[in-house]
Design an enzyme around this catalytic site. Structure first.
Site, PDB file in Angstrom:
ATOM      1  N   PRO A  20       5.414  22.659 -33.732  1.00 45.74           N
ATOM      2  CA  PRO A  20       4.258  22.711 -34.372  1.00 45.74           C
ATOM      3  C   PRO A  20       2.863  22.134 -33.142  1.00 45.74           C
ATOM      4  CG  PRO A  20       5.233  21.009 -35.021  1.00 45.74           C
ATOM      5  CD  PRO A  20       6.164  21.527 -34.007  1.00 45.74           C
ATOM      6  N   CYS A  21       2.637  22.933 -32.443  1.00 47.78           N
ATOM      7  CA  CYS A  21       1.568  22.715 -31.444  1.00 47.78           C
ATOM      8  C   CYS A  21       0.121  22.195 -32.144  1.00 47.78           C
ATOM      9  CB  CYS A  21       1.223  23.429 -30.200  1.00 47.78           C
ATOM     10  SG  CYS A  21       1.042  25.164 -30.793  1.00 47.78           S
ATOM     11  N   HIS A  22      -0.063  22.875 -33.386  1.00 43.32           N
ATOM     12  CA  HIS A  22      -1.114  22.540 -34.084  1.00 43.32           C
ATOM     13  C   HIS A  22      -1.393  21.039 -34.273  1.00 43.32           C
ATOM     14  CE1 HIS A  22       1.565  23.549 -37.137  1.00 43.32           C
ATOM     15  NE2 HIS A  22       0.855  22.901 -37.932  1.00 43.32           N
TER      16      HIS A  22
END
Length: 174
Positions: free
Chosen positions: A118-120
């Protein structure tokens, strides 16, 4: 949802000590263009190579190149950030013994989003939304929408709401 044992507070971390709001980040957000459509998907799971053999054989569909060992280290750290929480490029780089820009570069090439990597959920040290997929002009609204869907709140300049900054900050990497 993050628990008290997995989320650091200001009492446990000097990460936020004397970090003023960045006027440059506020200007970036004001100059950004809201895209016609917003991708707020936070449920699609992409297959993630777990074994050394699978990792060495994997070629990113984005870059058409193998994912590097460093990128996997960044992705493995990012994977630990729980839904509803966030971390920073600096927190990951401190954990890995690298630099925040190197972490940002690795995340800009993340072929495993939105899940399991989940790079967000990775923001700048001053709690600004930061870039998304290497873009700071329009896709930041996708990142913001994903994080809002997971329960984070933002002010009108792209910063995490002050009431959530320390409460939702994660840096308990293993």
């Amino acid at each position: 949802m993050a628990t008290a044992s997995t989320v650091a507070t200001a009492a446990k971390s000097s990460h936020f000590a004397a970090k003023p709001r960045s006027a440059a980040h506020a200007r970036l957000f004001e100059a950004a263009t809201v895209p016609d459509s917003i991708d707020d998907d936070v449920s699609t799971v992409v297959e993630y190579p777990e074994t050394e053999e699978a990792r060495s054989a994997y070629v990113s569909p984005q870059t058409k190149r193998p994912v590097t060992e460093f990128q996997y280290r960044v992705y493995d750290a990012c994977r630990q950030v729980p839904r509803g929480s966030y971390t920073t490029y600096k927190a990951i780089s401190d954990y890995l013994g690298s630099g925040p820009r190197a972490v940002g570069t690795a995340l800009s090439k993340n072929p495993f989003c939105p899940l399991p990597i989940p790079c967000h959920r990775v923001l700048t040290t001053d709690c600004y939304i930061g870039g998304f997929s290497g873009d700071t002009k329009s896709k930041i609204f996708w990142k913001k929408a994903k994080l809002e869907k997971e329960g984070l709140e933002f002010g009108d300049k792209g910063f995490v709401a002050p009431s959530m900054q320390q409460l939702r900050f994660f840096n308990s990497f293993k």
